[in-house]
Every structure is written in structure tokens, then in C-alpha cells.
Design a protein around this motif. Structure first.
Motif, PDB file in Angstrom:
ATOM      1  N   LEU A   1      -2.885   1.213  -8.045  1.00 41.62           N
ATOM      2  CA  LEU A   1      -3.243  -0.186  -7.807  1.00 41.62           C
ATOM      3  C   LEU A   1      -4.419  -0.346  -6.857  1.00 41.62           C
ATOM      4  O   LEU A   1      -4.902  -1.465  -6.665  1.00 41.62           O
ATOM      5  CB  LEU A   1      -2.027  -0.938  -7.257  1.00 41.62           C
ATOM      6  CG  LEU A   1      -0.801  -0.959  -8.177  1.00 41.62           C
ATOM      7  CD1 LEU A   1       0.389  -1.593  -7.456  1.00 41.62           C
ATOM      8  CD2 LEU A   1      -1.105  -1.697  -9.470  1.00 41.62           C
ATOM      9  N   ALA A   2      -4.859   0.748  -6.246  1.00 40.66           N
ATOM     10  CA  ALA A   2      -5.989   0.698  -5.320  1.00 40.66           C
ATOM     11  C   ALA A   2      -7.118   1.568  -5.871  1.00 40.66           C
ATOM     12  O   ALA A   2      -6.869   2.653  -6.403  1.00 40.66           O
ATOM     13  CB  ALA A   2      -5.581   1.188  -3.939  1.00 40.66           C
ATOM     14  N   PRO A   3      -8.362   1.115  -5.764  1.00 40.08           N
ATOM     15  CA  PRO A   3      -9.488   1.935  -6.206  1.00 40.08           C
ATOM     16  C   PRO A   3      -9.721   3.098  -5.245  1.00 40.08           C
ATOM     17  O   PRO A   3      -9.216   3.098  -4.121  1.00 40.08           O
ATOM     18  CB  PRO A   3     -10.661   0.955  -6.183  1.00 40.08           C
ATOM     19  CG  PRO A   3     -10.280  -0.065  -5.156  1.00 40.08           C
ATOM     20  CD  PRO A   3      -8.783  -0.186  -5.221  1.00 40.08           C
TER      21      PRO A   3
ATOM     22  N   GLY B   1      -4.872  -5.108  -9.573  1.00 43.01           N
ATOM     23  CA  GLY B   1      -4.434  -4.168  -8.547  1.00 43.01           C
ATOM     24  C   GLY B   1      -4.025  -4.882  -7.271  1.00 43.01           C
ATOM     25  O   GLY B   1      -3.614  -6.057  -7.290  1.00 43.01           O
ATOM     26  N   LEU B   2      -4.155  -4.197  -6.156  1.00 42.64           N
ATOM     27  CA  LEU B   2      -3.603  -4.695  -4.898  1.00 42.64           C
ATOM     28  C   LEU B   2      -4.212  -6.017  -4.438  1.00 42.64           C
ATOM     29  O   LEU B   2      -3.523  -6.840  -3.840  1.00 42.64           O
ATOM     30  CB  LEU B   2      -3.763  -3.634  -3.800  1.00 42.64           C
ATOM     31  CG  LEU B   2      -2.792  -2.448  -3.842  1.00 42.64           C
ATOM     32  CD1 LEU B   2      -3.083  -1.485  -2.695  1.00 42.64           C
ATOM     33  CD2 LEU B   2      -1.337  -2.929  -3.753  1.00 42.64           C
TER      34      LEU B   2
ATOM     35  N   GLU C   1       0.830  -1.212   0.000  1.00 39.34           N
ATOM     36  CA  GLU C   1       0.000   0.000   0.000  1.00 39.34           C
ATOM     37  C   GLU C   1       0.860   1.256   0.000  1.00 39.34           C
ATOM     38  O   GLU C   1       0.554   2.238  -0.697  1.00 39.34           O
ATOM     39  CB  GLU C   1      -0.932   0.003   1.210  1.00 39.34           C
ATOM     40  CG  GLU C   1      -2.171  -0.832   1.044  1.00 39.34           C
ATOM     41  CD  GLU C   1      -3.263  -0.424   2.019  1.00 39.34           C
ATOM     42  OE1 GLU C   1      -4.260   0.172   1.586  1.00 39.34           O
ATOM     43  OE2 GLU C   1      -3.092  -0.714   3.219  1.00 39.34           O
ATOM     44  N   TYR C   2       1.921   1.239   0.775  1.00 40.19           N
ATOM     45  CA  TYR C   2       2.833   2.382   0.833  1.00 40.19           C
ATOM     46  C   TYR C   2       3.443   2.656  -0.542  1.00 40.19           C
ATOM     47  O   TYR C   2       3.469   3.801  -1.011  1.00 40.19           O
ATOM     48  CB  TYR C   2       3.929   2.111   1.859  1.00 40.19           C
ATOM     49  CG  TYR C   2       5.023   3.149   1.905  1.00 40.19           C
ATOM     50  CD1 TYR C   2       4.814   4.386   2.512  1.00 40.19           C
ATOM     51  CD2 TYR C   2       6.264   2.893   1.332  1.00 40.19           C
ATOM     52  CE1 TYR C   2       5.818   5.340   2.554  1.00 40.19           C
ATOM     53  CE2 TYR C   2       7.272   3.835   1.376  1.00 40.19           C
ATOM     54  CZ  TYR C   2       7.051   5.068   1.982  1.00 40.19           C
ATOM     55  OH  TYR C   2       8.049   6.017   2.016  1.00 40.19           O
ATOM     56  N   LEU C   3       3.903   1.610  -1.204  1.00 40.04           N
ATOM     57  CA  LEU C   3       4.524   1.772  -2.521  1.00 40.04           C
ATOM     58  C   LEU C   3       3.523   2.319  -3.534  1.00 40.04           C
ATOM     59  O   LEU C   3       3.881   3.136  -4.394  1.00 40.04           O
ATOM     60  CB  LEU C   3       5.077   0.431  -3.003  1.00 40.04           C
ATOM     61  CG  LEU C   3       6.239  -0.145  -2.194  1.00 40.04           C
ATOM     62  CD1 LEU C   3       6.571  -1.555  -2.684  1.00 40.04           C
ATOM     63  CD2 LEU C   3       7.471   0.745  -2.267  1.00 40.04           C
ATOM     64  N   ASP C   4       2.287   1.879  -3.449  1.00 36.40           N
ATOM     65  CA  ASP C   4       1.269   2.363  -4.383  1.00 36.40           C
ATOM     66  C   ASP C   4       1.064   3.870  -4.255  1.00 36.40           C
ATOM     67  O   ASP C   4       0.775   4.559  -5.239  1.00 36.40           O
ATOM     68  CB  ASP C   4      -0.045   1.628  -4.146  1.00 36.40           C
ATOM     69  CG  ASP C   4      -1.102   1.958  -5.187  1.00 36.40           C
ATOM     70  OD1 ASP C   4      -0.735   2.136  -6.371  1.00 36.40           O
ATOM     71  OD2 ASP C   4      -2.291   2.030  -4.831  1.00 36.40           O
ATOM     72  N   GLN C   5       1.248   4.386  -3.046  1.00 35.84           N
ATOM     73  CA  GLN C   5       1.020   5.810  -2.809  1.00 35.84           C
ATOM     74  C   GLN C   5       2.217   6.685  -3.177  1.00 35.84           C
ATOM     75  O   GLN C   5       2.112   7.913  -3.177  1.00 35.84           O
ATOM     76  CB  GLN C   5       0.652   6.027  -1.335  1.00 35.84           C
ATOM     77  CG  GLN C   5      -0.664   5.373  -0.938  1.00 35.84           C
ATOM     78  CD  GLN C   5      -0.903   5.381   0.558  1.00 35.84           C
ATOM     79  OE1 GLN C   5      -0.272   6.139   1.290  1.00 35.84           O
ATOM     80  NE2 GLN C   5      -1.805   4.535   1.019  1.00 35.84           N
ATOM     81  N   LEU C   6       3.342   6.062  -3.502  1.00 37.65           N
ATOM     82  CA  LEU C   6       4.542   6.844  -3.817  1.00 37.65           C
ATOM     83  C   LEU C   6       4.513   7.432  -5.217  1.00 37.65           C
ATOM     84  O   LEU C   6       5.278   8.349  -5.518  1.00 37.65           O
ATOM     85  CB  LEU C   6       5.795   5.974  -3.665  1.00 37.65           C
ATOM     86  CG  LEU C   6       6.158   5.531  -2.245  1.00 37.65           C
ATOM     87  CD1 LEU C   6       7.461   4.738  -2.270  1.00 37.65           C
ATOM     88  CD2 LEU C   6       6.291   6.730  -1.312  1.00 37.65           C
ATOM     89  N   SER C   7       3.661   6.887  -6.067  1.00 34.78           N
ATOM     90  CA  SER C   7       3.608   7.353  -7.449  1.00 34.78           C
ATOM     91  C   SER C   7       2.173   7.320  -7.940  1.00 34.78           C
ATOM     92  O   SER C   7       1.422   6.381  -7.641  1.00 34.78           O
ATOM     93  CB  SER C   7       4.486   6.470  -8.341  1.00 34.78           C
ATOM     94  OG  SER C   7       4.252   6.733  -9.700  1.00 34.78           O
ATOM     95  N   ALA C   8       1.813   8.332  -8.715  1.00 35.89           N
ATOM     96  CA  ALA C   8       0.465   8.374  -9.295  1.00 35.89           C
ATOM     97  C   ALA C   8       0.344   7.450 -10.495  1.00 35.89           C
ATOM     98  O   ALA C   8      -0.764   7.140 -10.942  1.00 35.89           O
ATOM     99  CB  ALA C   8       0.123   9.808  -9.703  1.00 35.89           C
ATOM    100  N   ALA C   9       1.474   6.983 -11.017  1.00 33.00           N
ATOM    101  CA  ALA C   9       1.457   6.104 -12.181  1.00 33.00           C
ATOM    102  C   ALA C   9       0.871   4.748 -11.813  1.00 33.00           C
ATOM    103  O   ALA C   9       1.189   4.188 -10.761  1.00 33.00           O
ATOM    104  CB  ALA C   9       2.874   5.937 -12.722  1.00 33.00           C
TER     105      ALA C   9
ATOM    106  N   LEU D   1     -12.460   0.109  -2.135  1.00 33.87           N
ATOM    107  CA  LEU D   1     -11.239   0.185  -1.339  1.00 33.87           C
ATOM    108  C   LEU D   1     -11.358  -0.676  -0.086  1.00 33.87           C
ATOM    109  O   LEU D   1     -10.390  -1.335   0.321  1.00 33.87           O
ATOM    110  CB  LEU D   1     -10.957   1.642  -0.959  1.00 33.87           C
ATOM    111  CG  LEU D   1      -9.646   1.906  -0.213  1.00 33.87           C
ATOM    112  CD1 LEU D   1      -8.447   1.450  -1.029  1.00 33.87           C
ATOM    113  CD2 LEU D   1      -9.523   3.391   0.135  1.00 33.87           C
ATOM    114  N   ALA D   2     -12.528  -0.705   0.509  1.00 35.26           N
ATOM    115  CA  ALA D   2     -12.742  -1.556   1.687  1.00 35.26           C
ATOM    116  C   ALA D   2     -12.562  -3.023   1.326  1.00 35.26           C
ATOM    117  O   ALA D   2     -12.002  -3.810   2.111  1.00 35.26           O
ATOM    118  CB  ALA D   2     -14.137  -1.317   2.257  1.00 35.26           C
ATOM    119  N   ALA D   3     -13.024  -3.418   0.126  1.00 35.62           N
ATOM    120  CA  ALA D   3     -12.860  -4.798  -0.313  1.00 35.62           C
ATOM    121  C   ALA D   3     -11.383  -5.156  -0.458  1.00 35.62           C
ATOM    122  O   ALA D   3     -10.957  -6.266  -0.115  1.00 35.62           O
ATOM    123  CB  ALA D   3     -13.594  -5.010  -1.636  1.00 35.62           C
ATOM    124  N   VAL D   4     -10.575  -4.206  -0.958  1.00 39.14           N
ATOM    125  CA  VAL D   4      -9.134  -4.421  -1.054  1.00 39.14           C
ATOM    126  C   VAL D   4      -8.533  -4.608   0.330  1.00 39.14           C
ATOM    127  O   VAL D   4      -7.738  -5.527   0.564  1.00 39.14           O
ATOM    128  CB  VAL D   4      -8.453  -3.240  -1.777  1.00 39.14           C
ATOM    129  CG1 VAL D   4      -6.927  -3.341  -1.660  1.00 39.14           C
ATOM    130  CG2 VAL D   4      -8.862  -3.210  -3.240  1.00 39.14           C
TER     131      VAL D   4
END
Length: 263
Positions: free
Chosen positions: A81-83, A187-188, A70-78, A89-92
């Protein structure tokens, strides 16, 4: 970023797939788990549990693979991986939480088959017990000792199969609606599960889902066809280990199949 990891560790694979999907740059510190490098004092300062992976980024130390992903997904807008929709998002997050139990299940199956076979071939019982005694957590020590002593007959294996049954049921239900598990795209949620299902596949245990849940087979092959899989998992498994893994799982499959049929 520096990642302490192991090529065959399923949790490390999860993080490496995330890094590949996000195309992030990182420094590799590979730990040989069979040699006990995860118990070296310097590493235990970063991860007192003596497990992998551990991510270090500008002084921040993260130790849980789902949190790292999750942290890595937030480091870049490219390639997010999370809705963003709250329900999706809760399902993830539910899948990410469930991987704690799923990981324990895969760990049990792996140690009852592949690792037990390697230990029986390469080490004396005294050497195995000495290595198990180094585990910091007494509960894990007890579990590993039982798996070593009893193999597939260990109650930990039956418990693992129960956890996997619930995982497959819910995956199949989700895959009726979409090809992927993360709100209709890869995604995640998919990343959280690919290393675990791939491990079972490498163990020759695809019979766990091939008849009951064929959609999982389609999802698995599509996941394995992604470049991130080859970068993070496929290219890092030596052919000899791949062969040993397949042989160990197939040898155990008749006993596992009987337990599975009873569920």
C-alpha cells in the motif's frame, strides 16, 4: 492481532480498511464509546488517552491509526500500500501526518452536528457535562463543551472548515494527475483520507466539494466501490445511524454553507 475499535470511529475505519486491503486476520474487540467503555481501567492501560483504535500484536501496543496502518502494510508483501520511491513515499508520509489535523476537523464537525443532536435529544445538560468531564485531556474537554454549547457557531467549526479547505485543494491537485492519491494507485494516502471524506458524505455535506472540486466526488465513489470499504465501513453502519447522520448534517448545512462560502 487484536484490534480495539468502534464501528463508527473514523480512525478505526482507516485501520479496518487497511486490514481488509491486506487481507490480514485479526480479532475484534468492539468498544461502545457512547457507554464510555474506552475509559475502563483495563483499556486505559493500553491507551491512556481513552481513544480508539488500539492494535495489540504479540505484545506490541500501537495507538495511532496512521502508525497502525503503516505497520500493517509491512506485515505482508501482498498488495503493498506504500510506494518505494523516496519522493512518493514522502508524499504518503505527509498525508499521514496531516490526518492528525484532519481528524480534529472531522471530529469538530461531527460533534457540532450529529453528536450534539443526539445529546440534546437523549441527555440532560448535566449528564452531557458529566460525560465531558471524564475526558482525560483538559483541552479536549474544553473543545467538546464549546461544541455542545454552540454547535456550528463554535469557532472550532470554522477552524475545521479551514483545514478541510486545504485538504480538498491538495487532494484535487493530486487527482488532476491520477485517479488515486498514492503514486498512481490505491494505497495508504487514499486509505488515510477515505474515512474522513466518507463521514462528510454521510453527513450530507458533499456540497463542500461537489462544485469546487468534482474530482473528489469521483475519487470518493471509486473508493466506496472497493470491497475493502464495504467490509470495513459500509457494512458496519446501522441504517438508523446512517439516517440520523444524514439528517443532522443536512440540518446544519445552511449555516455551514455560509461559513464555507466566505472562505
Amino acid at each position: 492481532m487484536k484490534l480495539y475499535h468502534n464501528n463508527n470511529s473514523v480512525c478505526s475505519q482507516k485501520v479496518r480498511v487497511t486490514l481488509a486491503e491486506k487481507q490480514l486476520q485479526w480479532e475484534s474487540v468492539h468498544l461502545e464509546l457512547a457507554k464510555g467503555e474506552q475509559y475502563e481501567p483495563d483499556y486505559l492501560l493500553l491507551n491512556p488517552e481513552g481513544v480508539v483504535p488500539t492494535l495489540v500484536d504479540d505484545g506490541l501496543v500501537l495507538r495511532e491509526s496512521s502508525v497502525i496502518a503503516e505497520y500493517l502494510d509491512q506485515l505482508s508483501a501482498a498488495n503493498p500500500l506504500a510506494p518505494t520511491a523516496p519522493q512518493a513515499l514522502a508524499a504518503v508520509h505527509l498525508w499521514l501526518i496531516r490526518t492528525i489535523d484532519i481528524h480534529a476537523a472531522i471530529n469538530s464537525v461531527t460533534f457540532a452536528t450529529l453528536m450534539r443532536q443526539k445529546q440534546l435529544q437523549d441527555s440532560t445538560p448535566e449528564e452531557v457535562r458529566a460525560r465531558i468531564a471524564k475526558f482525560p485531556n483538559p483541552q479536549i474537554r474544553s473543545k467538546r463543551l464549546d461544541l455542545y454549547s454552540n454547535g456550528v457557531k463554535s469557532p472550532y467549526v470554522a477552524g475545521a472548515l479551514f483545514t478541510l479547505l486545504r485538504m480538498f485543494e491538495d487532494m484535487a491537485r493530486n487527482l488532476e494527475k491520477s485517479d488515486w492519491l498514492t503514486d498512481g494507485r490505491y494505497g495508504l494516502s487514499d486509505i488515510a483520507l477515505i474515512a474522513y471524506v466518507d463521514r462528510l458524505d454521510r453527513l450530507g455535506l458533499s456540497g463542500l466539494w461537489s462544485e469546487r472540486y468534482p474530482a473528489i466526488e469521483t475519487w470518493l465513489r471509486a473508493s466506496q466501490a472497493r470491497p475493502s470499504y464495504q467490509t470495513a465501513i459500509g457494512s458496519l453502519i446501522p441504517p438508523q445511524l446512517a439516517q440520523q447522520t444524514q439528517q443532522a448534517g443536512q440540518a446544519a448545512w445552511p449555516e455551514i454553507k455560509e461559513i464555507w462560502k466566505s472562505m
